[in-house]
Enzyme design. Structure first.
Site: not given
Ligand code: PGA
Length: 252
Positions: A97, A99, A175, A215, A237
């Site tokens: 991911h 992150e 996000g 998103s 989210g």
């Molecule tokens: P998001 O995150 O739907 O909040 O944009 C997607 C993800 O990080 O897998």
């Protein structure tokens, strides 16, 4: 026929009570899926065992991890292994991911090791990858995405790809509320399938589910999922809200 998948990535959200309440609501509303559909939630690791227990009341709801370590066991304080996930009945894990890549310095080489460790433990990998805004703007996004695939996954045998799901997540869309257009998603997913086909052949490439993430919301899911190479979504989210997540599942 490859599967359609909607997976919720809860990230570092929800207390135990909140996690169990959301799981219970999903169990109660999910109903039956077709044999070509899958729905999964990926809670923080501390909740995996209790979420999996509630989810086991539904035939439809799967539970996956958000990360795991590349070693089998040992002195890695704070980490969890594939064997640990497996021992709680967890059969899938997100790896790579953005992150994890950005905040925990995970690169393609390390992710290749994690992929091997997961497969060795009998765990399916949902491999996440995607380009930065800057890379899209300077038009290196196809190259970046190809490298993320090749460097972490192309040491695998074709037969191992039945245990790999891909999740293309452009970082600029995660996000941010700024989603890729359905055309941008389709264009990249077709590219990804092409890169796979070049290396492993068309049959292997056609069998791999490629999810879009970034998103995804109830109001854009249907159009994105409607594209031929988009096989569902990885949802951040919106997966924390029962109605939003269920609406996205319905869009699949
Ligand atoms: P998001 O995150 O739907 O909040 O944009 C997607 C993800 O990080 O897998």
């Amino acid at each position: 026929m490859r599967k359609k998948i909607v997976a919720g990535n809860w990230k570092m959200n929800l207390t135990k009570e909140q996690a169990l309440e959301l799981t219970r609501e999903l169990v109660d509303t999910l109903g039956d899926l077709t044999e070509h559909q899958r729905v999964m939630v990926c809670p923080p690791s501390i909740h995996l065992s209790s979420v999996a227990e509630v989810a086991s009341e539904s035939k439809a709801l799967e539970v996956g991890g958000q990360n795991m370590h590349q070693a089998e066991s040992g002195a890695y304080t704070g980490e969890i292994s594939g064997a640990m996930l497996k021992s709680y009945g967890i059969n899938s894990v997100l790896l790579g991911h953005s992150e994890r890549r950005a905040y925990f310095q995970e690169n393609n080489a390390l992710l290749g090791e994690k992929v091997d460790a997961a497969l060795a433990a009998g765990i399916e990998v949902i491999y996440c990858f995607g380009e930065l805004l800057e890379e899209r703007e300077n038009e290196t996004h196809f190259e970046v995405v190809s490298s993320q695939l090749k460097e972490a996954l192309f040491h695998l045998e074709a037969s191992q790809w039945k245990h790999i799901v891909l999740a293309y997540e452009p970082i600029w869309a995660i996000g941010t509320g700024r989603t890729a257009s359905p055309e941008q998603a389709q264009e990249m997913h077709a590219h990804i399938r092409g890169v796979l086909a070049d290396h492993y052949g068309q049959e292997c490439a056609d069998g791999v589910s490629i999810l879009y993430g970034g998103s995804v919301k109830p109001d854009n899911a249907k159009e994105i999922f409607g594209k031929p190479d988009v096989d569902g979504g990885l949802i951040g989210g919106a997966s924390l809200k029962k109605y939003d997540f269920m609406a996205i599942v319905a869009a699949m």
